[in-house]
Design a protein around this motif. Structure first.
Motif, PDB file in Angstrom:
ATOM      1  N   TRP A  23     -12.433  39.896 -24.364  1.00 26.59           N
ATOM      2  CA  TRP A  23     -11.303  39.310 -25.198  1.00 26.59           C
ATOM      3  C   TRP A  23     -10.218  39.010 -24.525  1.00 26.59           C
ATOM      4  O   TRP A  23      -9.523  37.905 -24.463  1.00 26.59           O
ATOM      5  CB  TRP A  23     -11.199  40.327 -26.467  1.00 26.59           C
ATOM      6  N   ALA A  26     -10.801  35.900 -22.059  1.00 26.48           N
ATOM      7  CA  ALA A  26     -10.583  34.976 -23.052  1.00 26.48           C
ATOM      8  C   ALA A  26      -8.817  34.540 -23.448  1.00 26.48           C
ATOM      9  O   ALA A  26      -8.477  33.455 -23.171  1.00 26.48           O
ATOM     10  CB  ALA A  26     -11.129  34.896 -24.163  1.00 26.48           C
ATOM     11  N   ALA A  27      -8.314  35.548 -23.588  1.00 24.02           N
ATOM     12  CA  ALA A  27      -6.953  35.240 -24.019  1.00 24.02           C
ATOM     13  C   ALA A  27      -6.034  34.688 -22.780  1.00 24.02           C
ATOM     14  O   ALA A  27      -5.113  33.896 -22.910  1.00 24.02           O
ATOM     15  CB  ALA A  27      -6.389  36.663 -24.600  1.00 24.02           C
ATOM     16  N   TRP A  29      -7.150  33.007 -20.370  1.00 23.68           N
ATOM     17  CA  TRP A  29      -7.503  31.935 -20.143  1.00 23.68           C
ATOM     18  C   TRP A  29      -6.883  30.765 -21.009  1.00 23.68           C
ATOM     19  O   TRP A  29      -6.210  29.861 -20.611  1.00 23.68           O
ATOM     20  CB  TRP A  29      -9.104  31.595 -20.270  1.00 23.68           C
ATOM     21  N   LEU A  30      -6.684  31.218 -22.341  1.00 24.56           N
ATOM     22  CA  LEU A  30      -6.071  30.392 -23.424  1.00 24.56           C
ATOM     23  C   LEU A  30      -4.585  30.556 -22.938  1.00 24.56           C
ATOM     24  O   LEU A  30      -3.969  29.240 -23.049  1.00 24.56           O
ATOM     25  CB  LEU A  30      -6.237  30.977 -24.588  1.00 24.56           C
ATOM     26  N   GLU A  31      -3.959  31.413 -22.433  1.00 23.62           N
ATOM     27  CA  GLU A  31      -2.619  31.336 -22.210  1.00 23.62           C
ATOM     28  C   GLU A  31      -2.390  30.458 -21.060  1.00 23.62           C
ATOM     29  O   GLU A  31      -1.375  29.801 -20.802  1.00 23.62           O
ATOM     30  CB  GLU A  31      -1.925  32.593 -21.797  1.00 23.62           C
ATOM     31  N   ARG A  32      -3.501  30.335 -20.156  1.00 26.10           N
ATOM     32  CA  ARG A  32      -3.169  29.230 -18.898  1.00 26.10           C
ATOM     33  C   ARG A  32      -3.563  27.853 -19.382  1.00 26.10           C
ATOM     34  O   ARG A  32      -2.520  26.908 -19.026  1.00 26.10           O
ATOM     35  CB  ARG A  32      -4.302  29.523 -17.812  1.00 26.10           C
ATOM     36  N   ILE A  33      -4.196  27.766 -20.346  1.00 29.88           N
ATOM     37  CA  ILE A  33      -4.803  26.188 -20.870  1.00 29.88           C
ATOM     38  C   ILE A  33      -3.287  25.939 -21.622  1.00 29.88           C
ATOM     39  O   ILE A  33      -2.903  24.597 -21.470  1.00 29.88           O
ATOM     40  CB  ILE A  33      -6.053  26.033 -21.424  1.00 29.88           C
ATOM     41  N   VAL A  34      -2.886  26.752 -22.672  1.00 34.32           N
ATOM     42  CA  VAL A  34      -2.325  26.241 -23.699  1.00 34.32           C
ATOM     43  C   VAL A  34      -0.724  26.862 -23.246  1.00 34.32           C
ATOM     44  O   VAL A  34      -0.168  27.946 -23.610  1.00 34.32           O
ATOM     45  CB  VAL A  34      -2.328  26.811 -24.943  1.00 34.32           C
TER      46      VAL A  34
END
Length: 161
Positions: A23, A26-27, A29-34
């Protein structure tokens, strides 16, 4: 000697750590993308569209305030401190100017605060039962006011925080 093997089980703490680790990956990764820059741009464009299209309903042509807009301020909005004529003009102009500035990312924090002020007036004086809508607008505007326009903005190009 008992050669019977038991199925290997993962202790509950290790299973949680594995799930937690996945988790957290994944979080991250989301912080880098968004990123803030993407989120700020999305917030600026989305809230600008809401207010700009509202402003367009009050005018004809470029910025000629309609009689219908004035009548709306007279009969439905009934702002306590402004005449219907002044209220209609101020709202129409503000709903064009501040969204345009948000799209450009120019004077972004000021524009977000101005629209937040409008949102509060609308919530308190005009549509007090529309709290979920106004709260979502306020959240977007507070993010923009608090964090700024991001890199894709005139503010950044001009060195304005």
């Amino acid at each position: 000697m008992n050669h019977h093997t038991q199925p290997m089980t993962v202790p509950p703490a290790a299973a949680k750590d594995g799930l937690r680790a996945r988790w957290n990956t994944a979080a991250a990764w989301l912080e880098r993308i968004v990123s803030h820059n993407l989120l700020a741009l999305a917030c600026r464009l989305s809230i600008a569209a809401i207010f700009f299209y509202s402003g367009r309903t009050k005018v004809e042509g470029l910025l000629m305030v309609t009689d219908g807009a004035v009548e709306l301020f007279r009969t439905e909005y009934k702002l306590p401190l402004l005449s219907p004529e002044l209220g209609a003009h101020l709202a129409a102009y503000a709903e064009h100017l501040f969204p345009l500035l948000l799209v450009l990312g120019l004077f972004t924090r000021l524009s977000a605060l101005a629209l937040l002020g409008m949102t509060l007036v609308i919530q308190i004086s005009v549509y007090p039962n529309a709290c979920p809508t106004h709260l979502s607008w306020a959240a977007i505007l507070l993010y923009i006011a608090g964090r700024g326009a991001g890199v894709l903005s005139m503010d950044r190009a001009l060195g304005i925080r």
